[in-house]
Design a protein around this motif. Structure first.
Motif, mmCIF file in Angstrom:
data_model
loop_
_atom_site.group_PDB
_atom_site.id
_atom_site.type_symbol
_atom_site.label_atom_id
_atom_site.label_comp_id
_atom_site.label_asym_id
_atom_site.label_seq_id
_atom_site.Cartn_x
_atom_site.Cartn_y
_atom_site.Cartn_z
ATOM 1 N N LEU A 90 0.836 -1.205 0.000
ATOM 2 C CA LEU A 90 0.000 0.000 0.000
ATOM 3 C C LEU A 90 0.869 1.252 0.000
ATOM 4 O O LEU A 90 0.612 2.208 -0.747
ATOM 5 C CB LEU A 90 -0.913 0.015 1.227
ATOM 6 N N ALA A 91 1.900 1.247 0.849
ATOM 7 C CA ALA A 91 2.800 2.400 0.941
ATOM 8 C C ALA A 91 3.501 2.645 -0.392
ATOM 9 O O ALA A 91 3.620 3.797 -0.843
ATOM 10 C CB ALA A 91 3.823 2.167 2.053
ATOM 11 N N ALA A 92 3.963 1.554 -1.037
ATOM 12 C CA ALA A 92 4.645 1.686 -2.321
ATOM 13 C C ALA A 92 3.684 2.184 -3.397
ATOM 14 O O ALA A 92 4.046 3.014 -4.242
ATOM 15 C CB ALA A 92 5.252 0.344 -2.729
ATOM 16 N N ASP A 108 -3.165 -0.412 -9.471
ATOM 17 C CA ASP A 108 -2.329 -1.452 -10.087
ATOM 18 C C ASP A 108 -1.640 -2.300 -9.015
ATOM 19 O O ASP A 108 -1.522 -3.524 -9.156
ATOM 20 C CB ASP A 108 -1.269 -0.819 -10.993
ATOM 21 N N THR A 109 -1.176 -1.640 -7.958
ATOM 22 C CA THR A 109 -0.524 -2.359 -6.865
ATOM 23 C C THR A 109 -1.502 -3.310 -6.184
ATOM 24 O O THR A 109 -1.164 -4.453 -5.872
ATOM 25 C CB THR A 109 0.036 -1.360 -5.827
ATOM 26 N N SER A 154 9.223 -11.483 -5.593
ATOM 27 C CA SER A 154 8.924 -10.997 -6.937
ATOM 28 C C SER A 154 7.842 -9.925 -6.904
ATOM 29 O O SER A 154 7.953 -8.882 -7.554
ATOM 30 C CB SER A 154 8.480 -12.161 -7.823
ATOM 31 N N PHE A 155 6.799 -10.182 -6.131
ATOM 32 C CA PHE A 155 5.699 -9.227 -6.025
ATOM 33 C C PHE A 155 6.164 -7.896 -5.436
ATOM 34 O O PHE A 155 5.832 -6.822 -5.942
ATOM 35 C CB PHE A 155 4.589 -9.822 -5.158
ATOM 36 N N GLY A 173 6.630 -4.047 -7.224
ATOM 37 C CA GLY A 173 5.912 -2.894 -6.691
ATOM 38 C C GLY A 173 6.818 -1.734 -6.336
ATOM 39 O O GLY A 173 6.356 -0.722 -5.799
ATOM 40 N N GLY A 174 8.122 -1.888 -6.589
ATOM 41 C CA GLY A 174 9.057 -0.795 -6.344
ATOM 42 C C GLY A 174 9.674 -0.778 -4.964
ATOM 43 O O GLY A 174 10.327 0.185 -4.581
ATOM 44 N N ILE A 175 9.501 -1.850 -4.203
ATOM 45 C CA ILE A 175 10.091 -1.910 -2.864
ATOM 46 C C ILE A 175 11.557 -2.325 -2.990
ATOM 47 O O ILE A 175 11.870 -3.280 -3.723
ATOM 48 C CB ILE A 175 9.311 -2.899 -1.971
ATOM 49 N N PRO A 176 12.479 -1.646 -2.309
ATOM 50 C CA PRO A 176 13.911 -1.969 -2.412
ATOM 51 C C PRO A 176 14.214 -3.419 -2.051
ATOM 52 O O PRO A 176 13.506 -4.031 -1.240
ATOM 53 C CB PRO A 176 14.562 -1.005 -1.412
ATOM 54 N N LEU A 177 15.285 -3.962 -2.642
ATOM 55 C CA LEU A 177 15.633 -5.373 -2.494
ATOM 56 C C LEU A 177 15.855 -5.768 -1.036
ATOM 57 O O LEU A 177 15.397 -6.831 -0.600
ATOM 58 C CB LEU A 177 16.884 -5.694 -3.319
ATOM 59 N N VAL A 178 16.551 -4.929 -0.271
ATOM 60 C CA VAL A 178 16.849 -5.281 1.123
ATOM 61 C C VAL A 178 15.557 -5.444 1.927
ATOM 62 O O VAL A 178 15.374 -6.437 2.632
ATOM 63 C CB VAL A 178 17.758 -4.209 1.779
ATOM 64 N N LYS A 179 14.673 -4.470 1.806
ATOM 65 C CA LYS A 179 13.406 -4.539 2.538
ATOM 66 C C LYS A 179 12.527 -5.667 2.011
ATOM 67 O O LYS A 179 11.873 -6.380 2.785
ATOM 68 C CB LYS A 179 12.664 -3.211 2.437
ATOM 69 N N ALA A 180 12.508 -5.844 0.689
ATOM 70 C CA ALA A 180 11.686 -6.889 0.079
ATOM 71 C C ALA A 180 12.129 -8.279 0.533
ATOM 72 O O ALA A 180 11.291 -9.137 0.854
ATOM 73 C CB ALA A 180 11.760 -6.787 -1.453
#
Length: 277
Positions: free
Chosen positions: A72-74, A83-84, A214-215, A219-226
């Motif tokens: 939601l934040a992204a 779309d998210t 992957s999801f 959605g544009g969330i950085p790799l570390v946080k994802a």
């Protein structure tokens, strides 16, 4: 299932241009889930008070998961919230289908094990005691293990309530130990060594992690946080600990494929696909 229905209705309303507050009012009229009603009512009030959608849902991370709230934040940040939400719906439906497939595959072994346990109980309580009477009357020498089995069967039959109490106590003690992180991790690790069940659990957790990662990345969330959020979706504490190290390795400068390989959880074919990408 209620989360999927909520997501479907909310997406349809948002894409139609219905404001958030009105969307929640419509969903509140339709849902029969009392807990969901309570949550959505509070979320609606928070939005009226000026909170963003992600902030309004933030207190309910346990119910909806940090993946949903981070998405939601992204979506709010990128301005592509519909779309998210649509990708999130596809994501949870895919996870539900995967979980259903794994559970269906495990149904037969579960039934076989349950029947085997019932048969053992019947043998111990009703069949073996009859053999004990026969051998006792025959006055013949028996192997030590046979004597132990016969004595245990006699004890279980004559102390049935105590036998049941011991089983219940064992389950309670196991649940207590399961709540301790160290024991839970060792228990979850031993589960993975079970034939068929262990492999299915490993594949399910790996699949959920990769699909979640992957999801989140899409959605544009950085790799570390994802990678951190994806690791927390695992229901197996041993796997969760191994996958949480992926985030730590990435922070140290390693690439994703090498970090996944070091975890020992992700199948080699998936790692090669990540390496190519």
């Amino acid at each position: 299932q209620d989360k999927i229905i909520f997501a479907q209705e909310f997406i349809a309303l948002v894409k139609s241009g219905v404001p958030f507050v009105r969307s929640f009012e419509i969903i509140l009229q339709r849902t029969g889930n009392e807990r969901l009603k309570e949550i959505l009512s509070d979320v609606r009030e928070r939005i009226i008070d000026g909170a963003s959608l992600s902030d309004a849902f933030a207190p309910y991370s346990e119910e909806f998961g940090m993946v949903f709230i981070s998405s939601l934040a992204a979506g709010e940040k990128s301005g592509r919230l519909p779309d998210t939400l649509k990708r999130y719906l596809e994501y949870i439906q895919l996870l539900a289908d995967t979980s259903h497939t794994i559970k269906a595959a495990l149904t037969y072994p579960a039934v076989v094990i349950s029947v085997a346990i019932i048969l053992v109980v019947i043998l111990v309580l009703f069949v073996i005691p009859n053999f004990a009477e026969f051998y006792r009357g025959a006055e013949i020498s028996l192997p030590f293990l046979t004597v132990v089995l016969l004595e245990f069967s006699q004890f279980a039959q004559h102390n049935f309530s105590l036998f049941i109490a011991l089983i219940i106590s064992g389950i309670i003690v196991l649940k207590f130990l399961r709540s301790r992180p160290g024991f839970a991790e060792r228990m979850d690790k031993s589960l993975l060594s079970f034939p068929f069940v262990g492999k299915a659990a490993l594949l399910l957790n790996a699949s959920v992690f990769l699909r979640t990662l992957s999801f989140l990345l899409s959605g544009g969330i950085p790799l570390v946080k994802a990678s951190d959020l994806a690791a927390k979706t695992s229901g197996n504490s041993f796997i969760r600990k191994k996958l949480s190290m992926v985030k730590e390795d990435i922070e140290k400068g390693e690439n994703l494929s090498d970090s996944l390989e070091k975890s020992g959880i992700i199948p080699e074919i998936a790692i090669e696909m990540v390496r190519v990408g």
